[in-house]
Design an enzyme around this catalytic site. Structure first.
Site, short mmCIF file in Angstrom:
data_model
loop_
_atom_site.label_atom_id
_atom_site.label_comp_id
_atom_site.label_asym_id
_atom_site.label_seq_id
_atom_site.Cartn_x
_atom_site.Cartn_y
_atom_site.Cartn_z
N LYS A 215 0.64 -0.88 -0.16
CA LYS A 215 0.31 0.21 -0.01
C LYS A 215 0.92 1.19 0.08
O LYS A 215 0.17 2.18 -0.74
CB LYS A 215 -1.22 -0.21 1.18
N ARG B 154 -10.08 0.51 8.95
CA ARG B 154 -9.79 -1.19 9.01
C ARG B 154 -10.95 -2.27 9.90
O ARG B 154 -11.30 -3.30 9.95
CB ARG B 154 -8.23 -1.34 10.16
N ARG C 101 11.60 -6.79 6.23
CA ARG C 101 11.24 -5.11 5.03
C ARG C 101 12.10 -4.14 6.73
O ARG C 101 11.88 -4.49 7.70
CB ARG C 101 9.73 -4.62 5.55
N ARG D 299 10.65 -2.04 11.83
CA ARG D 299 9.91 -1.45 13.15
C ARG D 299 9.50 -2.25 13.81
O ARG D 299 9.35 -3.68 13.44
CB ARG D 299 8.62 -1.29 11.94
N ARG E 53 -0.91 -9.23 13.15
CA ARG E 53 -1.84 -7.88 12.55
C ARG E 53 -2.11 -8.93 10.54
O ARG E 53 -3.69 -8.47 10.51
CB ARG E 53 -0.80 -7.57 11.57
P1 AMP Z 1 0.11 0.55 9.48
O1 AMP Z 1 1.59 1.15 9.67
O2 AMP Z 1 -0.88 0.64 9.33
O3 AMP Z 1 0.06 -1.05 9.13
O4 AMP Z 1 -0.73 0.81 10.87
C1 AMP Z 1 0.11 -0.42 11.90
C2 AMP Z 1 -0.74 -0.69 13.17
O5 AMP Z 1 -0.44 0.61 13.97
C3 AMP Z 1 -1.68 -1.17 13.73
O6 AMP Z 1 -1.08 -2.82 13.57
C4 AMP Z 1 -2.79 -0.61 14.38
O7 AMP Z 1 -1.88 -0.77 15.29
C5 AMP Z 1 -2.55 0.70 13.95
N1 AMP Z 1 -3.57 1.13 13.24
C6 AMP Z 1 -3.52 1.92 12.13
N2 AMP Z 1 -4.53 2.16 12.04
C7 AMP Z 1 -5.18 2.57 11.98
C8 AMP Z 1 -6.70 2.03 12.26
N3 AMP Z 1 -7.65 2.40 11.44
N4 AMP Z 1 -7.99 1.22 12.79
C9 AMP Z 1 -6.62 0.50 13.47
N5 AMP Z 1 -5.55 0.33 15.06
C10 AMP Z 1 -5.02 1.31 13.23
#
Ligand code: AMP
Length: 210
Positions: A13, A88, A122, A154, A165
Site C-alpha cells: 500500500k 480497517r 522489510r 519496525r 496483524r
Molecule cells: P500500519 O502502518 O497501517 O500497518 O499500522 C500499524 C498499526 O497501527 C496497526 O497494526 C494498528 O495497531 C494501528 N492502526 C493503524 N491504522 C489503524 C486503524 N485504522 N484502526 C486501528 N488501528 C490502526
C-alpha cells in the site's frame, strides 16, 4: 478525488500511496504513520496506541475515527486525499461514510506467503518525514539512501506481531472488500505487479466516469 487504499499489511500500500499522492497532488494520510509519529512525540494518543500496536492489535475505533476526522478537515484535504490504513473495521467504514464521500477504493491484493516474506525482510527509514522502505535482500545497509536516516525494522514487523496483524486483517478488515464492492467503487490491483499499475487503474476509472 477522495481515495482509500485497502490491503493486508505488507501488500504494498505504501509504495502505491506515494505514487498516487504525487500523481494527484493530494495528501497521503496513513493512520499507522500518524500513530508512530505520536508515539515518537510521546502524546496521549501515542501512549494509547502503542500498547495495541506492539501486539499487532487494532487501536480502538473511537480513537482512530477521531484522529481521521480531525485530519480530514485540514486545508490540504480540500482537493482530495488518500487514506492508507483507514478504515480497517466496518464501524470505521460506516463512520467515514458519515464524515465524507469516497470516490474510489483500491484494493492491493497479495498472497499471505509473499506478505510474510516481504514483511520479515522489510526495513524502513526511521525518519518519519522520509519513510523510505527497503528489503534486506536488496539492501542490507543501516543508512537511508534517500535522507541519511537510520534504516530499522519496525517493532510490529517482527514475525509474531506480523502474524497477529495478518489474522486481524483477515477477521476485521477483509470484510471491507465486500462493503466497497457492493457500493461499486472497488478496484483491485495486484500487489505483485508494478506499482504504477495503481495510477493507471485510477486514470481508467476517471475516464469511465466522463
Ligand atoms: P500500519 O502502518 O497501517 O500497518 O499500522 C500499524 C498499526 O497501527 C496497526 O497494526 C494498528 O495497531 C494501528 N492502526 C493503524 N491504522 C489503524 C486503524 N485504522 N484502526 C486501528 N488501528 C490502526
Amino acid at each position: 478525488m477522495n481515495l482509500i487504499l485497502l490491503g493486508a499489511p505488507g501488500a504494498g500500500k505504501g509504495t502505491r500511496a506515494a505514487l498516487i499522492a504525487a500523481e494527484y497532488q493530494i495528501p497521503h494520510i496513513s493512520t499507522g504513520d500518524i500513530f508512530r509519529q505520536n508515539i515518537k512525540e510521546g502524546t496521549s494518543v501515542g501512549l494509547k496506541a502503542k500498547a495495541y500496536m506492539d501486539q499487532g492489535k487494532l487501536v480502538p475505533d473511537e480513537v482512530v475515527i477521531e484522529l481521521v476526522q480531525s485530519r480530514l478537515i485540514k486545508e490540504d484535504c480540500k482537493n482530495g486525499y488518500l487514506l492508507d490504513g483507514f478504515p480497517r473495521t466496518l464501524p470505521q467504514a460506516e463512520a467515514l461514510d458519515k464524515i465524507t464521500h469516497i470516490d474510489v477504493v483500491i484494493d492491493v491484493v497479495a498472497d499471505a506467503d509473499l506478505l510474510a516474506k516481504r514483511i520479515s525482510g522489510r526495513r524502513v527509514c526511521a525518519n518519519a518525514a522520509c519513510g523510505a522502505s527497503y528489503h534486506v535482500e536488496t539492501y542490507g545497509g543501516s543508512v537511508c539512501g534517500k535522507c541519511g536516516g537510520s534504516v530499522v525494522q519496525r517493532d510490529d514487523d517482527r514475525e509474531e506481531v506480523f502474524l497477529a496483524r495478518l489474522a486481524v486483517y483477515d477477521a476485521q478488515t477483509a470484510p471491507l472488500v465486500n462493503y466497497y464492492a457492493a457500493k461499486g467503487i472497488l478496484k483491485a490491483v495486484d500487489g505483485l505487479k508494478n506499482p504504477p499499475e495503481a495510477v493507471r487503474v485510477l486514470r481508467a476509472f476517471e475516464e469511465s466516469k466522463m
